[in-house]
Write a protein that holds these residues in place. Structure first.
Motif, PDB file in Angstrom:
ATOM      1  N   PHE A  82     -13.919 -33.808   9.708  1.00  0.00           N
ATOM      2  CA  PHE A  82     -14.757 -34.175   8.215  1.00  0.00           C
ATOM      3  C   PHE A  82     -15.152 -32.651   7.655  1.00  0.00           C
ATOM      4  N   GLY A  83     -14.677 -31.541   8.304  1.00  0.00           N
ATOM      5  CA  GLY A  83     -14.813 -30.528   7.681  1.00  0.00           C
ATOM      6  C   GLY A  83     -16.825 -29.759   8.216  1.00  0.00           C
ATOM      7  N   LEU A  84     -17.755 -30.552   8.808  1.00  0.00           N
ATOM      8  CA  LEU A  84     -18.599 -30.489   9.053  1.00  0.00           C
ATOM      9  C   LEU A  84     -19.151 -29.675  10.316  1.00  0.00           C
ATOM     10  N   ARG A  85     -20.130 -28.640  10.971  1.00  0.00           N
ATOM     11  CA  ARG A  85     -19.764 -27.991  11.199  1.00  0.00           C
ATOM     12  C   ARG A  85     -21.472 -28.004  11.806  1.00  0.00           C
ATOM     13  N   GLY A  86     -21.309 -28.147  12.967  1.00  0.00           N
ATOM     14  CA  GLY A  86     -22.761 -28.455  13.340  1.00  0.00           C
ATOM     15  C   GLY A  86     -23.511 -29.849  13.565  1.00  0.00           C
ATOM     16  N   LEU A  87     -22.316 -30.631  14.122  1.00  0.00           N
ATOM     17  CA  LEU A  87     -23.197 -32.081  14.085  1.00  0.00           C
ATOM     18  C   LEU A  87     -22.728 -32.954  14.737  1.00  0.00           C
ATOM     19  N   VAL A  88     -23.720 -33.163  15.732  1.00  0.00           N
ATOM     20  CA  VAL A  88     -23.446 -33.797  17.188  1.00  0.00           C
ATOM     21  C   VAL A  88     -23.671 -35.238  16.966  1.00  0.00           C
ATOM     22  N   GLY A  89     -23.690 -36.053  15.932  1.00  0.00           N
ATOM     23  CA  GLY A  89     -23.668 -38.048  15.898  1.00  0.00           C
ATOM     24  C   GLY A  89     -23.793 -38.616  14.968  1.00  0.00           C
ATOM     25  N   ILE A  90     -23.382 -39.683  14.313  1.00  0.00           N
ATOM     26  CA  ILE A  90     -23.258 -40.419  13.482  1.00  0.00           C
ATOM     27  C   ILE A  90     -23.722 -41.357  13.886  1.00  0.00           C
ATOM     28  N   VAL A  91     -24.362 -42.401  13.000  1.00  0.00           N
ATOM     29  CA  VAL A  91     -24.465 -43.719  12.940  1.00  0.00           C
ATOM     30  C   VAL A  91     -23.306 -44.373  12.306  1.00  0.00           C
ATOM     31  N   ASP A  92     -23.415 -45.810  12.803  1.00  0.00           N
ATOM     32  CA  ASP A  92     -22.360 -46.650  12.865  1.00  0.00           C
ATOM     33  C   ASP A  92     -22.009 -46.950  10.834  1.00  0.00           C
ATOM     34  N   GLY A  93     -23.258 -45.906  10.122  1.00  0.00           N
ATOM     35  CA  GLY A  93     -21.934 -45.879   8.307  1.00  0.00           C
ATOM     36  C   GLY A  93     -23.440 -47.735   8.156  1.00  0.00           C
ATOM     37  N   THR A  94     -24.592 -47.708   8.960  1.00  0.00           N
ATOM     38  CA  THR A  94     -25.306 -48.698   8.507  1.00  0.00           C
ATOM     39  C   THR A  94     -26.427 -48.328   7.006  1.00  0.00           C
ATOM     40  N   ASP A  95     -27.052 -48.225   5.865  1.00  0.00           N
ATOM     41  CA  ASP A  95     -27.096 -47.648   4.748  1.00  0.00           C
ATOM     42  C   ASP A  95     -29.122 -48.022   4.977  1.00  0.00           C
ATOM     43  N   ILE A  96     -29.806 -46.606   5.249  1.00  0.00           N
ATOM     44  CA  ILE A  96     -30.925 -46.546   5.468  1.00  0.00           C
ATOM     45  C   ILE A  96     -31.495 -46.365   4.461  1.00  0.00           C
ATOM     46  N   VAL A  97     -31.796 -47.597   3.499  1.00  0.00           N
ATOM     47  CA  VAL A  97     -32.669 -47.502   1.510  1.00  0.00           C
ATOM     48  C   VAL A  97     -34.096 -46.690   1.885  1.00  0.00           C
ATOM     49  N   LEU A  98     -34.392 -46.005   1.171  1.00  0.00           N
ATOM     50  CA  LEU A  98     -35.100 -45.050   1.139  1.00  0.00           C
ATOM     51  C   LEU A  98     -36.281 -45.602  -0.188  1.00  0.00           C
ATOM     52  N   HIS A  99     -37.614 -45.937   0.041  1.00  0.00           N
ATOM     53  CA  HIS A  99     -38.557 -46.138  -0.676  1.00  0.00           C
ATOM     54  C   HIS A  99     -38.599 -45.320  -1.719  1.00  0.00           C
ATOM     55  N   GLN A 100     -38.534 -43.925  -1.151  1.00  0.00           N
ATOM     56  CA  GLN A 100     -39.156 -42.604  -1.998  1.00  0.00           C
ATOM     57  C   GLN A 100     -38.484 -41.634  -1.553  1.00  0.00           C
ATOM     58  N   LYS A 101     -38.427 -40.298  -2.271  1.00  0.00           N
ATOM     59  CA  LYS A 101     -37.022 -39.641  -1.223  1.00  0.00           C
ATOM     60  C   LYS A 101     -38.416 -38.675  -0.525  1.00  0.00           C
ATOM     61  N   PRO A 102     -37.690 -38.212   0.336  1.00  0.00           N
ATOM     62  CA  PRO A 102     -38.466 -37.716   2.041  1.00  0.00           C
ATOM     63  C   PRO A 102     -39.053 -36.325   0.541  1.00  0.00           C
ATOM     64  N   CYS A 103     -40.695 -35.388   1.321  1.00  0.00           N
ATOM     65  CA  CYS A 103     -40.814 -34.584   0.365  1.00  0.00           C
ATOM     66  C   CYS A 103     -40.204 -33.264   0.949  1.00  0.00           C
ATOM     67  N   VAL A 104     -39.036 -33.127   1.782  1.00  0.00           N
ATOM     68  CA  VAL A 104     -38.520 -31.974   2.175  1.00  0.00           C
ATOM     69  C   VAL A 104     -36.810 -32.124   2.417  1.00  0.00           C
ATOM     70  N   ASP A 105     -36.284 -31.395   0.884  1.00  0.00           N
ATOM     71  CA  ASP A 105     -35.630 -31.109   1.038  1.00  0.00           C
ATOM     72  C   ASP A 105     -34.157 -33.109   0.316  1.00  0.00           C
ATOM     73  N   PRO A 106     -35.334 -33.364  -0.737  1.00  0.00           N
ATOM     74  CA  PRO A 106     -35.231 -34.366  -1.572  1.00  0.00           C
ATOM     75  C   PRO A 106     -33.495 -34.632  -2.153  1.00  0.00           C
ATOM     76  N   GLU A 107     -33.548 -33.472  -2.552  1.00  0.00           N
ATOM     77  CA  GLU A 107     -32.209 -33.646  -3.267  1.00  0.00           C
ATOM     78  C   GLU A 107     -31.172 -33.879  -2.754  1.00  0.00           C
ATOM     79  N   VAL A 108     -30.906 -34.152  -0.987  1.00  0.00           N
ATOM     80  CA  VAL A 108     -29.608 -33.988  -0.061  1.00  0.00           C
ATOM     81  C   VAL A 108     -30.000 -35.795   0.592  1.00  0.00           C
ATOM     82  N   TYR A 109     -30.807 -36.398   0.040  1.00  0.00           N
ATOM     83  CA  TYR A 109     -31.350 -37.393   0.800  1.00  0.00           C
ATOM     84  C   TYR A 109     -29.856 -38.627  -0.383  1.00  0.00           C
ATOM     85  N   TRP A 110     -28.931 -39.409  -0.614  1.00  0.00           N
ATOM     86  CA  TRP A 110     -28.319 -39.458  -0.832  1.00  0.00           C
ATOM     87  C   TRP A 110     -27.521 -40.653   0.043  1.00  0.00           C
ATOM     88  N   THR A 111     -27.275 -42.245  -0.709  1.00  0.00           N
ATOM     89  CA  THR A 111     -26.971 -43.283  -0.028  1.00  0.00           C
ATOM     90  C   THR A 111     -26.048 -43.838  -1.209  1.00  0.00           C
TER      91      THR A 111
END
Length: 213
Positions: A184-213
């Motif tokens: 995938f061309g991603l460095r430093g990644l040690v694991g992934i989940v099974d592809g299940t979307d975790i829908v967030l009701h509100q964006k996190p306060c830290v780095d909210p712009e990087v959370y996408w589903t």
């Protein structure tokens, strides 16, 4: 500070009234009208304390058949309701069904574990739009029972964390990181989940712009 219910507030006022009238009775030498008023207050206290609710409650209409349609729904509808396929759901039921939290110390058995789990998943996966009252009507259970089912399920799942969650060893992390980089061309990644979307009701306060589903 916990907010008192309307029933608790009324009880407090009646007790305070009774206390004040008792003092007045002593001061004015056992006034009969005051005694009658005290008797009425005592009757009100007894009536309120004898009932769990202050007002007559209208039962929520129960659609019990809806719950049992779950096993007959197409795979797409099951995944939409439970956020997992029916096989994964069955495995999760097997993992938590023997947890002590689902065992009653009384003659009244609890609702089947799969129904409690389905209720919890429906609420947790509702993206903030699944009000407890709405779920109680749709699923055919009381609003308080929806919350109770969720608490039981979450506690049972949390007790599985030592069995189901672990941090990979150093060599495993290196192998996973290399694989993620190659595929995938991603460095430093040690694991992934099974592809299940975790829908967030509100964006996190830290780095909210990087959370996408």
């Amino acid at each position: 500070m916990p907010r008192k219910s309307e029933r608790q507030q009324l009880l407090s006022r009646l007790l305070l009234t009774l206390k004040h009238t008792t003092v007045l009775e002593v001061l004015i030498n056992h006034c009969n009208p005051l005694k009658e008023f005290q008797y009425d207050v005592l009757l009100m206290l007894y009536a309120i304390q004898s009932s769990r609710y202050l007002w007559v409650r209208t039962p929520i209409p129960k659609q019990l058949g809806y719950r049992y349609l779950l096993r007959q729904l197409p795979a797409k509808e099951v995944r939409q309701a439970l956020r997992m396929d029916i096989e994964s759901f069955g495995k999760l039921v097997e993992l938590i069904e023997d947890d002590p939290i689902f065992q009653n110390q009384s003659q009244n058995p609890q609702t089947e574990v799969w129904i409690q789990l389905a209720t919890a998943l429906e609420r947790i996966g509702s993206n903030g739009s699944g009000g407890v009252l709405n779920l109680s009507v749709v699923l055919g259970i009381g609003a308080g029972t929806v919350v109770l089912f969720c608490r039981r399920v979450v506690q049972a799942i949390l007790r599985l964390k030592s069995r189901c969650m672990l941090w990979p060893s150093r060599s495993t992390r290196r192998a996973l990181s290399n694989r993620m980089h190659q595929e995938f061309g991603l460095r430093g990644l040690v694991g992934i989940v099974d592809g299940t979307d975790i829908v967030l009701h509100q964006k996190p306060c830290v780095d909210p712009e990087v959370y996408w589903t």
